[in-house]
Scaffold this motif. Structure first.
Motif, PDB file in Angstrom:
ATOM      1  N   UNK A   1      -0.875  -0.220   3.310  1.00 47.23           N
ATOM      2  CA  UNK A   1      -2.045   0.158   4.091  1.00 47.23           C
ATOM      3  C   UNK A   1      -3.255   0.073   3.172  1.00 47.23           C
ATOM      4  N   UNK A   2      -4.252  -0.725   3.563  1.00 46.86           N
ATOM      5  CA  UNK A   2      -5.495  -0.853   2.800  1.00 46.86           C
ATOM      6  C   UNK A   2      -6.605  -0.157   3.587  1.00 46.86           C
ATOM      7  N   UNK A   3      -7.358   0.685   2.900  1.00 49.13           N
ATOM      8  CA  UNK A   3      -8.292   1.583   3.569  1.00 49.13           C
ATOM      9  C   UNK A   3      -9.660   1.527   2.897  1.00 49.13           C
ATOM     10  N   UNK A   4     -10.718   1.402   3.708  1.00 55.21           N
ATOM     11  CA  UNK A   4     -12.099   1.458   3.211  1.00 55.21           C
ATOM     12  C   UNK A   4     -12.893   2.459   4.049  1.00 55.21           C
ATOM     13  N   UNK A   5     -13.811   3.168   3.377  1.00 56.58           N
ATOM     14  CA  UNK A   5     -14.693   4.077   4.101  1.00 56.58           C
ATOM     15  C   UNK A   5     -15.917   4.383   3.237  1.00 56.58           C
ATOM     16  N   UNK A   6     -16.974   4.827   3.887  1.00 51.15           N
ATOM     17  CA  UNK A   6     -18.139   5.321   3.168  1.00 51.15           C
ATOM     18  C   UNK A   6     -18.141   6.844   3.152  1.00 51.15           C
ATOM     19  N   UNK A   7     -17.151   7.449   3.804  1.00 48.86           N
ATOM     20  CA  UNK A   7     -17.108   8.897   3.981  1.00 48.86           C
ATOM     21  C   UNK A   7     -16.225   9.534   2.908  1.00 48.86           C
ATOM     22  N   UNK A   8     -16.837  10.251   1.988  1.00 47.15           N
ATOM     23  CA  UNK A   8     -16.104  10.824   0.853  1.00 47.15           C
ATOM     24  C   UNK A   8     -15.038  11.828   1.315  1.00 47.15           C
ATOM     25  N   UNK A   9     -15.382  12.666   2.279  1.00 46.17           N
ATOM     26  CA  UNK A   9     -14.425  13.673   2.729  1.00 46.17           C
ATOM     27  C   UNK A   9     -13.207  13.027   3.399  1.00 46.17           C
ATOM     28  N   UNK A  10     -13.437  11.984   4.186  1.00 44.14           N
ATOM     29  CA  UNK A  10     -12.311  11.276   4.810  1.00 44.14           C
ATOM     30  C   UNK A  10     -11.462  10.599   3.744  1.00 44.14           C
ATOM     31  N   UNK A  11     -12.114  10.061   2.731  1.00 39.37           N
ATOM     32  CA  UNK A  11     -11.378   9.404   1.658  1.00 39.37           C
ATOM     33  C   UNK A  11     -10.488  10.399   0.923  1.00 39.37           C
ATOM     34  N   UNK A  12     -11.053  11.554   0.596  1.00 38.67           N
ATOM     35  CA  UNK A  12     -10.268  12.585  -0.094  1.00 38.67           C
ATOM     36  C   UNK A  12      -9.121  13.064   0.785  1.00 38.67           C
ATOM     37  N   UNK A  13      -9.410  13.256   2.065  1.00 37.45           N
ATOM     38  CA  UNK A  13      -8.359  13.659   3.003  1.00 37.45           C
ATOM     39  C   UNK A  13      -7.240  12.617   3.039  1.00 37.45           C
ATOM     40  N   UNK A  14      -7.617  11.352   3.054  1.00 36.17           N
ATOM     41  CA  UNK A  14      -6.637  10.268   3.150  1.00 36.17           C
ATOM     42  C   UNK A  14      -5.775  10.177   1.901  1.00 36.17           C
ATOM     43  N   UNK A  15      -6.385  10.383   0.731  1.00 31.99           N
ATOM     44  CA  UNK A  15      -5.620  10.390  -0.511  1.00 31.99           C
ATOM     45  C   UNK A  15      -4.534  11.461  -0.478  1.00 31.99           C
ATOM     46  N   UNK A  16      -4.921  12.648  -0.016  1.00 37.76           N
ATOM     47  CA  UNK A  16      -3.961  13.753   0.052  1.00 37.76           C
ATOM     48  C   UNK A  16      -2.907  13.485   1.108  1.00 37.76           C
ATOM     49  N   UNK A  17      -3.348  13.024   2.280  1.00 41.27           N
ATOM     50  CA  UNK A  17      -2.430  12.773   3.380  1.00 41.27           C
ATOM     51  C   UNK A  17      -1.369  11.739   3.004  1.00 41.27           C
ATOM     52  N   UNK A  18      -1.796  10.643   2.400  1.00 38.74           N
ATOM     53  CA  UNK A  18      -0.863   9.590   2.021  1.00 38.74           C
ATOM     54  C   UNK A  18       0.060  10.032   0.889  1.00 38.74           C
ATOM     55  N   UNK A  19      -0.489  10.781  -0.061  1.00 41.01           N
ATOM     56  CA  UNK A  19       0.331  11.288  -1.165  1.00 41.01           C
ATOM     57  C   UNK A  19       1.382  12.255  -0.647  1.00 41.01           C
ATOM     58  N   UNK A  20       0.968  13.168   0.227  1.00 44.25           N
ATOM     59  CA  UNK A  20       1.905  14.139   0.794  1.00 44.25           C
ATOM     60  C   UNK A  20       2.989  13.456   1.615  1.00 44.25           C
ATOM     61  N   UNK A  21       2.647  12.319   2.211  1.00 47.35           N
ATOM     62  CA  UNK A  21       3.618  11.578   3.017  1.00 47.35           C
ATOM     63  C   UNK A  21       4.650  10.865   2.143  1.00 47.35           C
ATOM     64  N   UNK A  22       4.337  10.749   0.864  1.00 47.02           N
ATOM     65  CA  UNK A  22       5.251  10.082  -0.060  1.00 47.02           C
ATOM     66  C   UNK A  22       4.893   8.645  -0.350  1.00 47.02           C
ATOM     67  N   UNK A  23       3.685   8.238   0.038  1.00 51.98           N
ATOM     68  CA  UNK A  23       3.255   6.872  -0.215  1.00 51.98           C
ATOM     69  C   UNK A  23       2.798   6.713  -1.661  1.00 51.98           C
ATOM     70  N   UNK A  24       2.937   5.519  -2.183  1.00 48.91           N
ATOM     71  CA  UNK A  24       2.510   5.194  -3.540  1.00 48.91           C
ATOM     72  C   UNK A  24       1.084   4.659  -3.478  1.00 48.91           C
ATOM     73  N   UNK A  25       0.187   5.283  -4.244  1.00 49.49           N
ATOM     74  CA  UNK A  25      -1.201   4.825  -4.307  1.00 49.49           C
ATOM     75  C   UNK A  25      -1.302   3.745  -5.377  1.00 49.49           C
TER      76      UNK A  25
END
Length: 215
Positions: free
Chosen positions: A150-174
């Motif tokens: 999954x490749x993700x782009x945004x200008x929204x810092x809060x959404x980006x931080x949320x997404x980092x946590x969400x994907x990490x918690x899901x077990x995805x590799x960043x």
């Protein structure tokens, strides 16, 4: 943002079935046959006016691209751009909702998925609507190949931080994280309309590449 109604949109879309699929559920498990090859399939959820997915299709002829957009009034803009680009043979546009991916694609039918400048849904009570929420990640994992990205782009810092946590918690590799993509500006970066707008104002563009378990 309120979308201006285009009463001619439906008729216009129906005139181009060679590139715009109005009933994608009927193609489930048959996307490679539709493209006429076994090349990888990359999907953009929320393709907007289509600049990114069309640019990617033109730059990478050995990959099949599918742009999904829910709103007719936006989809017709993407369709117009695709026509101007001579309808790349490795491109299809779908009039569909991103939460219907499992109705459109068979398990493991997609190789990569793009989320570009998705609605941030900033209120906490709307978190489940964010396209990087756990429920959506589960949909993506279902339709992606093992180890799919999954490749993700945004200008929204809060959404980006949320997404980092969400994907990490899901077990995805960043695999890749950038707090300001345009400082690095990869040569193969294709900008969306929003990306051009925000970067021109000096706003940082956040980007990450994540990968599901390869099992």
């Amino acid at each position: 943002m309120r979308l201006r109604n285009k009463p001619w949109a439906k008729d216009f879309m129906e005139e181009h079935p060679d590139i715009l699929v109005l009933e994608p559920e009927q193609v489930k498990e048959g996307w490679h046959q539709l493209f006429g090859n076994n090349n990888p399939i990359h999907v953009e959820v929320g393709t907007g006016k289509g600049q990114f997915v069309i640019g990617m299709a033109k730059a990478n002829p050995d990959v099949n691209y599918i742009g999904i957009e829910h709103f007719d009034n936006v989809m017709v803009s993407a369709l117009e751009k695709a026509i101007e680009a001579d309808k790349p043979s490795n491109l299809r546009l779908l009039r569909a909702n991103g939460n219907k991916l499992v109705d459109i694609f068979e398990k493991g039918e997609i190789d990569r998925l793009y989320l570009n400048f998705s609605d941030p849904w900033p209120k906490t009570r709307h978190a489940k609507r964010r396209l990087t929420h756990e429920s959506f990640l589960n949909l993506y994992e279902t339709v992606l190949i093992p180890g799919g990205e999954v490749h993700f782009k945004t200008d929204n810092r809060l959404l980006f931080e949320y997404s980092l946590v969400s994907m990490s918690d899901y077990g995805m590799k960043l695999r890749y994280v950038s707090l300001d993509l345009h400082v690095e500006m990869p040569e193969d970066n294709i900008m969306t309309e929003y990306e051009e707008k925000f970067s021109a104002k000096g706003q940082p563009i956040y980007r990450l590449e994540s990968q599901f378990d390869n099992r």
